[in-house]
Write an enzyme that holds these catalytic residues in place. Structure first.
Site, PDB file in Angstrom:
ATOM      1  N   HIS A  17       1.336  -0.517  -0.290  1.00 54.07           N
ATOM      2  CA  HIS A  17      -0.114   0.188   0.074  1.00 54.07           C
ATOM      3  C   HIS A  17       0.866   1.546  -0.008  1.00 54.07           C
ATOM      4  O   HIS A  17       0.465   2.068  -0.219  1.00 54.07           O
ATOM      5  CB  HIS A  17      -1.266  -0.083   1.338  1.00 54.07           C
TER       6      HIS A  17
ATOM      7  N   ASP B 222      -9.813  -0.599   4.030  1.00 53.90           N
ATOM      8  CA  ASP B 222      -8.557  -1.137   4.609  1.00 53.90           C
ATOM      9  C   ASP B 222      -9.247  -1.105   5.891  1.00 53.90           C
ATOM     10  O   ASP B 222      -9.845  -0.680   6.772  1.00 53.90           O
ATOM     11  CB  ASP B 222      -7.829   0.016   4.190  1.00 53.90           C
TER      12      ASP B 222
ATOM     13  N   HIS C  56      -6.484  -1.047   8.241  1.00 51.00           N
ATOM     14  CA  HIS C  56      -5.813  -0.122   9.178  1.00 51.00           C
ATOM     15  C   HIS C  56      -5.838   1.196   8.261  1.00 51.00           C
ATOM     16  O   HIS C  56      -6.641   1.607   7.214  1.00 51.00           O
ATOM     17  CB  HIS C  56      -4.608  -0.592   8.370  1.00 51.00           C
TER      18      HIS C  56
ATOM     19  N   ASP D  56      -3.240   4.004   7.931  1.00 53.02           N
ATOM     20  CA  ASP D  56      -1.925   3.729   7.180  1.00 53.02           C
ATOM     21  C   ASP D  56      -1.604   5.349   8.062  1.00 53.02           C
ATOM     22  O   ASP D  56      -1.646   6.310   6.314  1.00 53.02           O
ATOM     23  CB  ASP D  56      -2.530   3.103   5.711  1.00 53.02           C
TER      24      ASP D  56
ATOM     25  N   HIS E 253       3.972   0.912   3.744  1.00 52.05           N
ATOM     26  CA  HIS E 253       3.237   1.040   3.630  1.00 52.05           C
ATOM     27  C   HIS E 253       2.106   1.065   4.637  1.00 52.05           C
ATOM     28  O   HIS E 253       0.914   0.732   4.298  1.00 52.05           O
ATOM     29  CB  HIS E 253       2.556  -0.611   3.037  1.00 52.05           C
TER      30      HIS E 253
ATOM     31  N   ASP F  63      -7.300  -1.745  -0.405  1.00 48.96           N
ATOM     32  CA  ASP F  63      -6.687  -3.095   0.217  1.00 48.96           C
ATOM     33  C   ASP F  63      -7.924  -4.510   0.880  1.00 48.96           C
ATOM     34  O   ASP F  63      -8.039  -3.956   1.271  1.00 48.96           O
ATOM     35  CB  ASP F  63      -5.670  -2.274   1.534  1.00 48.96           C
TER      36      ASP F  63
ATOM     37  N   ASP G 110      -6.758  -6.221   2.388  1.00 45.45           N
ATOM     38  CA  ASP G 110      -6.950  -6.960   4.055  1.00 45.45           C
ATOM     39  C   ASP G 110      -8.112  -5.824   4.338  1.00 45.45           C
ATOM     40  O   ASP G 110      -8.208  -6.317   5.745  1.00 45.45           O
ATOM     41  CB  ASP G 110      -5.660  -6.588   4.265  1.00 45.45           C
TER      42      ASP G 110
ATOM     43  N   GLU H 234      -1.931  -5.063  -2.176  1.00 41.92           N
ATOM     44  CA  GLU H 234      -1.381  -5.647  -1.068  1.00 41.92           C
ATOM     45  C   GLU H 234      -1.475  -7.612  -1.191  1.00 41.92           C
ATOM     46  O   GLU H 234      -2.378  -8.485  -0.490  1.00 41.92           O
ATOM     47  CB  GLU H 234      -1.843  -5.672   0.333  1.00 41.92           C
TER      48      GLU H 234
END
Length: 298
Positions: A98, A121, A123, A125, A138, A225, A227, A270
């Site tokens: 990412h 996402d 996360h 980030d 990332h 992303d 994830d 990712e």
């Protein structure tokens, strides 16, 4: 939706520790992204992969791993995305980790007066060298794009910031570091955690997101992303977090974005084939792209 799409592969694996995500663009191509979009009557050109520098053996720069190489790779990506947008094509960027969002946003933002971003996402980030537990870049691209962080990253494209905090919507967050939580509160960034998704439902989350961004932006970038999805649906990612968005919820989100017709650029990141199961995660990425670009069952 723009009928001219340019695929841009970014085999970057230097923004994190787990090898294999550099093969993500190849895995997504192998999963049939070009055929899928061509069947929807898009004109597709594949610009190939950005050349990513080899990592050096020098020590980390201010706690940021592979800073020079990640910076240079994103400078190259910025140029290609900028040229793609200038030709009136839809930039569809295939990752890679990412950290490549730094270059994608640097290339796109100069073509918008007020760029909006949907950050799909697990996360935030939103880390910096000071707040990151790992030093992995990332985990920093959204902060970098806000102009927060190391100048080798924030000044890519020779301007900062690329985006404003009030133009960001994070969807699916369920793993935030303490520094990220503080930044979200300080900047007033709109976040739909998994709590909100579960409580409100994906339909309301996306309706609210679309209306929120329509009011204040002239273009919207989707940074997805894999994830963000639950590991059961997308196992081939480097930083899986249980309790994520389902395959069906994600399809619905993409279908609603397609109907709203607000997405002007996108990246899918990712995908790590080494950690995957029979290219399942790359296939999920292509499925979601199909929905984003208007694919329907009937």
């Amino acid at each position: 939706m723009n009928k001219y799409i340019s695929l841009i592969g970014v085999p970057m694996d230097l923004g994190q520790n787990r090898r294999g995500v550099d093969m993500g663009p190849s895995a997504i191509r192998y999963a049939g992204v070009m055929d899928r979009l061509e069947k929807l009557n898009y004109m597709i050109e594949d610009l190939g992969d950005i050349d990513i520098p080899n990592p050096g053996n020098r020590p980390d720069d201010k706690g940021l791993k592979n800073l020079d190489e990640v910076s240079e790779g994103n400078i190259r990506l910025t140029k290609v995305v900028d040229e793609t947008a200038a030709r009136g094509h839809f930039p569809l960027v295939l990752g890679g980790d990412h950290s490549i969002a730094i270059g994608t946003l640097a290339g796109i933002a100069k073509h918008a007066e007020n760029l909006g971003v949907i950050w799909y996402d697990a996360h935030g980030d939103l880390n910096t060298g000071e707040t990151s537990p790992s030093g992995n870049i990332h985990g920093m691209p959204l902060a970098v794009s806000l102009g927060i962080g190391n100048e080798k990253l924030t000044q890519i494209g020779k301007y900062a910031p690329k985006i404003r905090p009030e133009n960001i919507v994070i969807v699916g967050a369920r793993s935030l570091d303490e520094g990220e939580k503080k930044l979200i509160k300080d900047k007033g960034i709109k976040v739909y955690t998994m709590h909100e998704v579960d409580r409100l439902g994906m339909t309301q989350v996306m309706n609210d997101t679309i209306e929120y961004l329509k009011e204040r932006t002239d273009q919207v970038h989707l940074s997805l992303d894999l994830d963000g999805l639950d590991p059961q649906d997308a196992p081939g990612v480097g930083t899986p977090v249980v309790g994520g968005l389902s395959f069906r919820e994600s399809h619905l989100a993409m279908e609603m974005l397609s109907e709203a017709n607000i997405i002007t650029s996108a990246e899918f990141v990712e995908v790590n084939p080494i950690l995957d199961e029979k290219n399942k995660t790359a296939s999920v990425a292509v499925d979601l792209m199909g929905s984003l670009f208007g694919e329907k069952l009937l």
